[in-house]
Design an enzyme around this catalytic site. Sequence first.
Site, PDB file in Angstrom:
ATOM      1  N   PRO A   2      58.923 -77.340 -20.805  1.00  0.00           N
ATOM      2  CA  PRO A   2      58.934 -78.349 -20.185  1.00  0.00           C
ATOM      3  C   PRO A   2      57.964 -79.766 -21.471  1.00  0.00           C
ATOM      4  O   PRO A   2      57.002 -79.217 -21.829  1.00  0.00           O
ATOM      5  CB  PRO A   2      58.332 -78.204 -18.918  1.00  0.00           C
ATOM      6  CG  PRO A   2      58.378 -77.494 -18.209  1.00  0.00           C
ATOM      7  CD  PRO A   2      58.541 -76.269 -19.508  1.00  0.00           C
ATOM      8  N   GLU A   3      58.150 -80.486 -21.668  1.00  0.00           N
ATOM      9  CA  GLU A   3      57.235 -81.543 -22.383  1.00  0.00           C
ATOM     10  C   GLU A   3      57.255 -82.418 -21.755  1.00  0.00           C
ATOM     11  O   GLU A   3      57.561 -82.590 -20.517  1.00  0.00           O
ATOM     12  CB  GLU A   3      58.072 -81.876 -24.330  1.00  0.00           C
ATOM     13  CG  GLU A   3      58.290 -80.345 -24.738  1.00  0.00           C
ATOM     14  CD  GLU A   3      58.934 -80.426 -26.563  1.00  0.00           C
ATOM     15  OE1 GLU A   3      58.628 -81.366 -26.730  1.00  0.00           O
ATOM     16  OE2 GLU A   3      59.621 -79.554 -26.422  1.00  0.00           O
TER      17      GLU A   3
END
Length: 275
Positions: A2-3
Amino acid sequence: MPELPEVETYVRELAPQLSGSCVQAAQIYWPRTIATPTAPIFARRILGSRFVDFSRRGKYMLLGLADGMTLIVHLRMTGKVLVKPAGSVAALHTRVVLDLDDGRHLHFHDTRKFGRIWLVGDTETVLAKLGPEPLSSDFTREDFGVRLVGRRAPIKALLLDQAILAGVGNIYADEALFLAGIDPKRLGGTLTDAEIGRLHGTVREVLLRGIELQGSSLGGSSLQNYVRPGGEPGGFQEEFQVFRRTGKPCPHCGTPIERIVLAQRSTHFCPACQS
DNA sequence: ATAAGGCCCTGACCGC
DNA sequence: TGCGGTCAGGGCCTTA
């Protein structure tokens, strides 16, 4: 992984599902997940908390509580936040469960145990070192340039430095550098004004596109019992120009994409287009 | 102040 | 089929 776009999507999904809900009980299966305060104190202090506010800073998810405290969640590599219906049991790798007053449960699932949760009064104790939000007007190309002056680390490493700007991870760093036509090995301080301007633009572009694709692949129907994990196949994955495309042709010139390691991170780029 | 390397973790993958 | 070894990777910590 996840960014920023995945975390943004999570927050948008969670807001309507959690808003107004109260925590009635807490189970902590892996105490180290709780960064602050200690797990026992966390379990006691979270009781009665009502979720009222939802936001994001970098890759941190901020769940504001009615008493003014904030539950901060960082998913790191494999973390997922899931809203489960009443009666559901914790899956393998579930690290924390918060029981809600309507019977549902908020699960924190994290295979690799890198994720962290904080319960704090002042969010700055956790977020103080973060650089600007790439999608806010605070992130100007001038400011970006100032932060790169004199830096002798590869620009790829600097993009991953959350103190320079908050929210970019390995995927979007590679994609932004490709679109800007900049070799990831270039030392930050050697970028020209034109290159800084291009990179400033492509960082924002890939993050915005990531958010769009996250949102569009949701469909809005399969969410009753969970918030979809970010970065899974089917969304942005097929949109990658270089990330994890080692040996495949560059979408611009056909040259095989190369993979190298920079700052202990795999880095993908086109040796012809990025100089 | 900055850069680089180790560490935390587990599942996937590889070679035998 | 089974098994040991290697790898990925965000952020924090230590070292230089």
